[in-house]
Motif scaffolding. Sequence first.
Motif, mmCIF file in Angstrom:
data_model
loop_
_atom_site.group_PDB
_atom_site.id
_atom_site.type_symbol
_atom_site.label_atom_id
_atom_site.label_comp_id
_atom_site.label_asym_id
_atom_site.label_seq_id
_atom_site.Cartn_x
_atom_site.Cartn_y
_atom_site.Cartn_z
ATOM 1 N N ASN A 36 -47.605 -30.700 -53.851
ATOM 2 C CA ASN A 36 -47.775 -31.468 -55.243
ATOM 3 C C ASN A 36 -45.886 -32.466 -55.368
ATOM 4 O O ASN A 36 -45.266 -32.744 -55.508
ATOM 5 N N ALA A 37 -45.021 -31.713 -54.198
ATOM 6 C CA ALA A 37 -43.691 -31.620 -53.770
ATOM 7 C C ALA A 37 -43.325 -32.480 -53.320
ATOM 8 O O ALA A 37 -44.186 -33.000 -52.282
ATOM 9 N N ASN A 38 -42.704 -34.009 -53.435
ATOM 10 C CA ASN A 38 -41.673 -34.764 -52.929
ATOM 11 C C ASN A 38 -41.105 -33.462 -51.741
ATOM 12 O O ASN A 38 -40.112 -33.482 -52.227
ATOM 13 N N VAL A 39 -41.295 -34.398 -50.634
ATOM 14 C CA VAL A 39 -40.216 -33.476 -49.566
ATOM 15 C C VAL A 39 -39.568 -34.436 -48.468
ATOM 16 O O VAL A 39 -40.390 -34.879 -47.688
ATOM 17 N N MET A 40 -38.307 -33.993 -48.407
ATOM 18 C CA MET A 40 -37.271 -35.155 -47.531
ATOM 19 C C MET A 40 -36.377 -33.999 -46.777
ATOM 20 O O MET A 40 -36.170 -33.208 -46.749
ATOM 21 N N GLY A 41 -36.791 -34.221 -45.291
ATOM 22 C CA GLY A 41 -36.796 -33.819 -43.670
ATOM 23 C C GLY A 41 -34.862 -34.526 -43.571
ATOM 24 O O GLY A 41 -35.182 -35.900 -43.661
ATOM 25 N N TYR A 42 -34.686 -33.876 -43.183
ATOM 26 C CA TYR A 42 -32.971 -33.913 -43.305
ATOM 27 C C TYR A 42 -32.916 -33.513 -41.251
ATOM 28 O O TYR A 42 -33.522 -32.388 -40.842
ATOM 29 N N ASP A 43 -32.332 -34.044 -41.045
ATOM 30 C CA ASP A 43 -31.771 -33.738 -39.102
ATOM 31 C C ASP A 43 -31.116 -32.284 -39.568
ATOM 32 O O ASP A 43 -31.290 -31.512 -38.462
#
Length: 318
Positions: A49-56
């Motif tokens: 249910n979480a919004n996951v933002m991936g970063y380098d």
Amino acid sequence: MKLSQIMTAVFVATLLVAAIPASAATGNYTLGVQSGTTSDTYAAENLPNANVMGYDTIDLAIGALEQGDVDFVLGDLPTLKFYQTDTNGLTIAGSFSEEDFGIGVAPGEADLLAAINVALGEIIDSGEYDTIFAASFGDEIVVLTDDTDANTADAYPANATGKLADALAAGTILFGTDPYYPPFESYTDNTTDMVGFDVDIAAAIAAKIGAAYDDANFSATMVEKTWDDLLAFGYTDYDATLSAMTKTAQRAEKTDFSRAYYSSKQGILASADSPTITGVDDLNKAADPVVEEDDSPSLTVLVSSLAIGLIAVARRKN
């Protein structure tokens, strides 16, 4: 217009107001992670249910937290503690999921793996590990998983083959690392020399291997790679991976891991503006609604004004 008609209109409008959410900002938590890490995997598998933002890189995720683009950052607890100490306003909001780090070698490089495992055993048994640990983590208690078994080498190969033979011939063992992950590996201010726990472990391993093969000048060389490069497990221009890499079953399908050389947990980093949580399970829940103040009239006020106007018109007609 009759009074009964006016009251019916007001009643319907009131129901419409009640049906509108208190805040359009209501939603789920947004989490920042370094792409391809175990924190990324954990969020995908356990926090749907979480919004996951991936970063380098982890520092980009930290920057997003400081700018308010994400609510929290998930990552290895020691690294999050480093940023907590280094940056004002950031705090550890919790920890979860124990994990062990290993050094990876290409499948089939049995001699290289054996030499690394024996060297690690010597470093741990001699107490040198505790000294290296304290240099990076201060007075934290050393908790290291012993995951050795009957297949873990206890002697250096007598006749080195493969990448171990190549390293001995070159006088150095090449460790691939992503040098933007303090306190495990990072560049010094001059941006040419690397420092950190993994760098110290690499040097200690090289010293042990050098002693075993009568080469006092044998050394470790850290080779910068991106995290994606390391996860590809190509081993094209380096001998082994030493980069705070968690040992997982999925990764073990593509690389052979050494015994654990570091044990820790994952953590949750929060900013001063982050919502209050009690643990990782809260990240799977909807965030508390944020009601933004607005100078424009609310629908409730408009409905009330409409009702008064209709009553006034009705009175004039009567």
